[in-house]
Design an enzyme around this catalytic site. Sequence first.
Site, PDB file in Angstrom:
ATOM      1  N   CYS A 115      38.697  30.119   0.290  1.00  0.00           N
ATOM      2  CA  CYS A 115      38.268  30.256   1.444  1.00  0.00           C
ATOM      3  C   CYS A 115      36.493  30.574   1.379  1.00  0.00           C
ATOM      4  O   CYS A 115      35.811  30.946   2.432  1.00  0.00           O
ATOM      5  CB  CYS A 115      38.702  31.733   1.985  1.00  0.00           C
ATOM      6  SG  CYS A 115      40.291  31.520   2.334  1.00  0.00           S
ATOM      7  N   HIS A 171      52.341  33.959   0.692  1.00  0.00           N
ATOM      8  CA  HIS A 171      52.159  32.682  -0.078  1.00  0.00           C
ATOM      9  C   HIS A 171      51.644  32.809  -1.378  1.00  0.00           C
ATOM     10  O   HIS A 171      51.359  31.617  -2.099  1.00  0.00           O
ATOM     11  CB  HIS A 171      51.500  31.807   0.984  1.00  0.00           C
ATOM     12  CG  HIS A 171      49.995  32.077   1.043  1.00  0.00           C
ATOM     13  ND1 HIS A 171      49.048  31.305   0.151  1.00  0.00           N
ATOM     14  CD2 HIS A 171      49.424  32.739   1.779  1.00  0.00           C
ATOM     15  CE1 HIS A 171      47.834  31.804   0.515  1.00  0.00           C
ATOM     16  NE2 HIS A 171      47.969  32.671   1.561  1.00  0.00           N
ATOM     17  N   THR A 175      54.789  37.846  19.883  1.00  0.00           N
ATOM     18  CA  THR A 175      56.246  37.794  19.465  1.00  0.00           C
ATOM     19  C   THR A 175      56.434  38.049  18.165  1.00  0.00           C
ATOM     20  O   THR A 175      56.030  37.145  17.154  1.00  0.00           O
ATOM     21  CB  THR A 175      56.770  36.517  20.020  1.00  0.00           C
ATOM     22  OG1 THR A 175      56.423  36.305  21.281  1.00  0.00           O
ATOM     23  CG2 THR A 175      58.273  36.195  19.788  1.00  0.00           C
ATOM     24  N   GLN A 234      46.217  39.746  -4.467  1.00  0.00           N
ATOM     25  CA  GLN A 234      46.197  39.210  -5.788  1.00  0.00           C
ATOM     26  C   GLN A 234      46.925  40.044  -6.817  1.00  0.00           C
ATOM     27  O   GLN A 234      47.073  39.982  -8.072  1.00  0.00           O
ATOM     28  CB  GLN A 234      44.960  38.792  -6.521  1.00  0.00           C
ATOM     29  CG  GLN A 234      44.241  37.927  -5.894  1.00  0.00           C
ATOM     30  CD  GLN A 234      44.865  36.438  -5.569  1.00  0.00           C
ATOM     31  OE1 GLN A 234      45.918  35.988  -6.346  1.00  0.00           O
ATOM     32  NE2 GLN A 234      44.533  35.618  -4.402  1.00  0.00           N
TER      33      GLN A 234
END
Length: 377
Positions: free
Chosen positions: A320, A198, A234, A178
């Site tokens: 969450c 995000h 990857t 944050q």
Amino acid sequence: MIYLDYTANAPVEPAVLERFVRVERGAIGNPNSLHQAGRAAAAQMEAVTAHIASMLGVSPDALIYTSGASEANNLAVKGLTRACRHAGRHILTTPLEHPSVSGSLTALQETGYEIEMLPLDGGGRIDLEALPGLIRPDTVLVAVSAVDSELGAIQPVAAIAQTVSRYPNCHLHVDATQAIGKLPFSFAGIDTVSFTAHKFGGLNGCGMLVRGRDVVLEPLIHGGHSTTLYRSGTPALALAASMETALELALDGLEARLERVARLNRLLRDGLRAHPAVAINSPEDASPYILNLSVEGFRGAQLRDRLDERGFCVSVKSACSVENTPSRAVMAIARNRRRALSAFRVSLSHQTTEEELHAFLNTLDQLCKENPSCRAR
């Protein structure tokens, strides 16, 4: 719909999405492959990593790409402690941490680690005078959030880092999810720092752990060469490039955005103070992007749902977190279970408008008038 949950997720910036699509379509090789397409992708990955490192003021080899801040927090907390388990099993943290930190600590506790909570003042900040006396010879980790996601409490990270540095067996992990892209932040003296794109206009699925010099981690994901020894897989070039663009936009506009959000936060606080049933839980010097409040006569989840019915998006605790439990953060500073159960979070962005906040305040007032239990505290 009026969106007031930017702490959970911020809308992707158009330039970020454009960059992702362009790189995803243009770089078809696996950066780990040794043919010409792979070498071209690897060269792009190195350039992206170098630029991100330059913007953050760290070395390129300090960057570990992850799927998000939750993975980064797991890698830091578990990776640091397991790498130095010979030195001890004592960990210091706070009740303000994101579930990806507290959950990692619980998992370690079940394997024999001792977790101790640091004392906080009324504003949710760590007691710096008490910290040295709590670090023991077997303390291997101090885990704190730069900005707590529920209250917005800002920790004195630089001072904490200075204290922890005096203890050679002890490491400092900072969850800066944050803070990065929203507030000024320095990586100096910190062993590991986590964040994710995000939260500042990037894409979901792209996070990062920044590793201090000479810091050793035990990986969570094993098997195969990649951009780092500490996470196999990857390399996601297009996601990394999108993070580069998001970070550049956020840092270039940081001061102007912060000033605008601070004005909006003051407007919202002034409107809420006029309401006798509302208690503001966030400290005065919290991050202006986050405002936590409790309303008499409502549980936080109940009020969130009522607001949702009227077109407003807010959160109860972190997105969450476990539903229908008291806010640990509010309990830690208010010592009031009822207030912690009624807490919810409004979070702002430079995209928030004054009209949206006035509409929120009017709707909150209407909901209180409809509820006979909504009365002055």
